[in-house]
Design a protein around this motif. Structure first.
Motif, PDB file in Angstrom:
ATOM      1  N   MET A   1      -6.032  10.204   0.464  1.00 21.47           N
ATOM      2  CA  MET A   1      -5.154   9.870   1.562  1.00 21.47           C
ATOM      3  C   MET A   1      -3.836   9.348   0.991  1.00 21.47           C
ATOM      4  O   MET A   1      -3.830   8.585   0.032  1.00 21.47           O
ATOM      5  N   ARG A   2      -2.724   9.722   1.593  1.00 23.50           N
ATOM      6  CA  ARG A   2      -1.410   9.198   1.204  1.00 23.50           C
ATOM      7  C   ARG A   2      -1.102   7.995   2.092  1.00 23.50           C
ATOM      8  O   ARG A   2      -1.062   8.117   3.315  1.00 23.50           O
ATOM      9  N   VAL A   3      -0.891   6.841   1.455  1.00 18.64           N
ATOM     10  CA  VAL A   3      -0.711   5.583   2.184  1.00 18.64           C
ATOM     11  C   VAL A   3       0.619   4.958   1.790  1.00 18.64           C
ATOM     12  O   VAL A   3       0.939   4.872   0.600  1.00 18.64           O
ATOM     13  N   PHE A   4       1.376   4.500   2.786  1.00 16.19           N
ATOM     14  CA  PHE A   4       2.612   3.756   2.547  1.00 16.19           C
ATOM     15  C   PHE A   4       2.343   2.305   2.912  1.00 16.19           C
ATOM     16  O   PHE A   4       1.810   2.016   3.985  1.00 16.19           O
ATOM     17  N   VAL A   5       2.736   1.374   2.031  1.00 14.57           N
ATOM     18  CA  VAL A   5       2.486  -0.048   2.252  1.00 14.57           C
ATOM     19  C   VAL A   5       3.813  -0.808   2.281  1.00 14.57           C
ATOM     20  O   VAL A   5       4.628  -0.679   1.371  1.00 14.57           O
ATOM     21  N   THR A   6       4.013  -1.597   3.332  1.00 12.07           N
ATOM     22  CA  THR A   6       5.106  -2.563   3.332  1.00 12.07           C
ATOM     23  C   THR A   6       4.491  -3.903   2.940  1.00 12.07           C
ATOM     24  O   THR A   6       3.334  -4.168   3.253  1.00 12.07           O
ATOM     25  N   GLY A   7       5.248  -4.730   2.251  1.00 12.66           N
ATOM     26  CA  GLY A   7       4.683  -6.000   1.785  1.00 12.66           C
ATOM     27  C   GLY A   7       3.701  -5.782   0.650  1.00 12.66           C
ATOM     28  O   GLY A   7       2.768  -6.561   0.464  1.00 12.66           O
ATOM     29  N   GLY A   8       3.905  -4.742  -0.121  1.00  9.49           N
ATOM     30  CA  GLY A   8       2.966  -4.346  -1.163  1.00  9.49           C
ATOM     31  C   GLY A   8       2.834  -5.284  -2.344  1.00  9.49           C
ATOM     32  O   GLY A   8       1.878  -5.179  -3.107  1.00  9.49           O
ATOM     33  N   VAL A  27      -0.490   5.959  -3.282  1.00  9.96           N
ATOM     34  CA  VAL A  27       0.184   4.856  -2.603  1.00  9.96           C
ATOM     35  C   VAL A  27       1.673   4.837  -2.910  1.00  9.96           C
ATOM     36  O   VAL A  27       2.094   4.915  -4.061  1.00  9.96           O
ATOM     37  N   SER A  28       2.464   4.730  -1.851  1.00  7.27           N
ATOM     38  CA  SER A  28       3.895   4.452  -1.939  1.00  7.27           C
ATOM     39  C   SER A  28       4.078   3.081  -1.304  1.00  7.27           C
ATOM     40  O   SER A  28       3.338   2.720  -0.387  1.00  7.27           O
ATOM     41  N   ALA A  29       5.067   2.339  -1.782  1.00 11.84           N
ATOM     42  CA  ALA A  29       5.268   1.000  -1.222  1.00 11.84           C
ATOM     43  C   ALA A  29       6.739   0.625  -1.222  1.00 11.84           C
ATOM     44  O   ALA A  29       7.487   0.992  -2.135  1.00 11.84           O
ATOM     45  N   LEU A  30       7.118  -0.109  -0.201  1.00 13.10           N
ATOM     46  CA  LEU A  30       8.483  -0.601  -0.075  1.00 13.10           C
ATOM     47  C   LEU A  30       8.794  -1.548  -1.229  1.00 13.10           C
ATOM     48  O   LEU A  30       7.997  -2.438  -1.531  1.00 13.10           O
ATOM     49  N   ALA A  31       9.926  -1.323  -1.872  1.00 11.92           N
ATOM     50  CA  ALA A  31      10.343  -2.172  -2.998  1.00 11.92           C
ATOM     51  C   ALA A  31      11.770  -2.634  -2.740  1.00 11.92           C
ATOM     52  O   ALA A  31      12.696  -1.822  -2.739  1.00 11.92           O
ATOM     53  N   ARG A  32      11.947  -3.924  -2.515  1.00 11.59           N
ATOM     54  CA  ARG A  32      13.277  -4.457  -2.219  1.00 11.59           C
ATOM     55  C   ARG A  32      14.096  -4.752  -3.465  1.00 11.59           C
ATOM     56  O   ARG A  32      15.315  -4.819  -3.406  1.00 11.59           O
ATOM     57  N   THR A  33      13.436  -4.956  -4.590  1.00 16.61           N
ATOM     58  CA  THR A  33      14.148  -5.320  -5.815  1.00 16.61           C
ATOM     59  C   THR A  33      13.618  -4.508  -6.998  1.00 16.61           C
ATOM     60  O   THR A  33      12.486  -3.995  -6.946  1.00 16.61           O
ATOM     61  N   PRO A  34      14.389  -4.416  -8.070  1.00 15.74           N
ATOM     62  CA  PRO A  34      13.880  -3.746  -9.274  1.00 15.74           C
ATOM     63  C   PRO A  34      12.610  -4.418  -9.815  1.00 15.74           C
ATOM     64  O   PRO A  34      11.720  -3.743 -10.334  1.00 15.74           O
TER      65      PRO A  34
END
Length: 177
Positions: A1-8, A27-34
């Protein structure tokens, strides 16, 4: 399954992302910083530099995913917990951010959405068993939780609201304090 996570990389996501990867999910996840991107990459996830509040960019990021886990939050430190002003960012994330996530997941054709919330919104039940139908309280600190749950309920696919209890451990600032 392809899952996107915020707050990862948060207190819950920091455990959820590695668990999803270990279970064989992509898994893909939101990244706010390097720095958070590096952490996610090190866990085997694909970091995606996108804003939680940008519906259009989120829609693009969510495309091709089977599920979105919205674990984004910003709880204030325990020393500021009782100050209304300390909850501004948390309420924004759980109100505006969850709305953007639901709208983007809908537009991208994602089939499943998981929204985190908390059990502390349930009304007192003494020694009675309670379930999802039990009445909830609407106090100031819970404003964001109720907004996020309301947004999740309007998702046209399969939506799950997880009301977590008190948790502790690495990444949970409340227990570290």
């Amino acid at each position: 399954m392809r899952v996107f996570v915020t707050g990862g990389t948060g207190a819950i996501g920091g455990y959820a992302v590695p668990a999803l990867i270990a279970a064989g999910h992509t898994v893909s996840a939101l990244a706010r910083t390097p720095a958070t991107a590096a952490v996610l990459r090190g866990q085997g996830a694909t970091p995606v530099p996108v804003s939680l509040f940008d519906r259009h960019a989120l829609t693009t990021a969510f495309a091709g995913h089977d599920a979105v886990l919205n674990l984004a939050s910003a709880l204030p430190s325990t020393s500021r917990f009782l100050l209304k002003s300390a909850w501004t960012e948390c309420h924004r994330i759980r109100t505006e951010g969850s709305a953007a996530v639901v709208d983007a997941a809908t537009a991208a054709g994602v089939g499943r959405l998981v929204q985190e919330s908390v059990v502390m919104i349930y009304r007192e039940g003494a020694d009675r068993w309670i379930d999802e139908s039990w009445p909830t309280e609407h106090y100031f600190i819970a404003t964001g939780n109720h907004a996020a749950e309301t947004n999740a309920r309007r998702f046209p696919g399969a939506a799950v609201i997880l009301r977590f209890g008190i948790f502790y451990g690495r990444g949970a600032a409340h227990s570290e304090q």
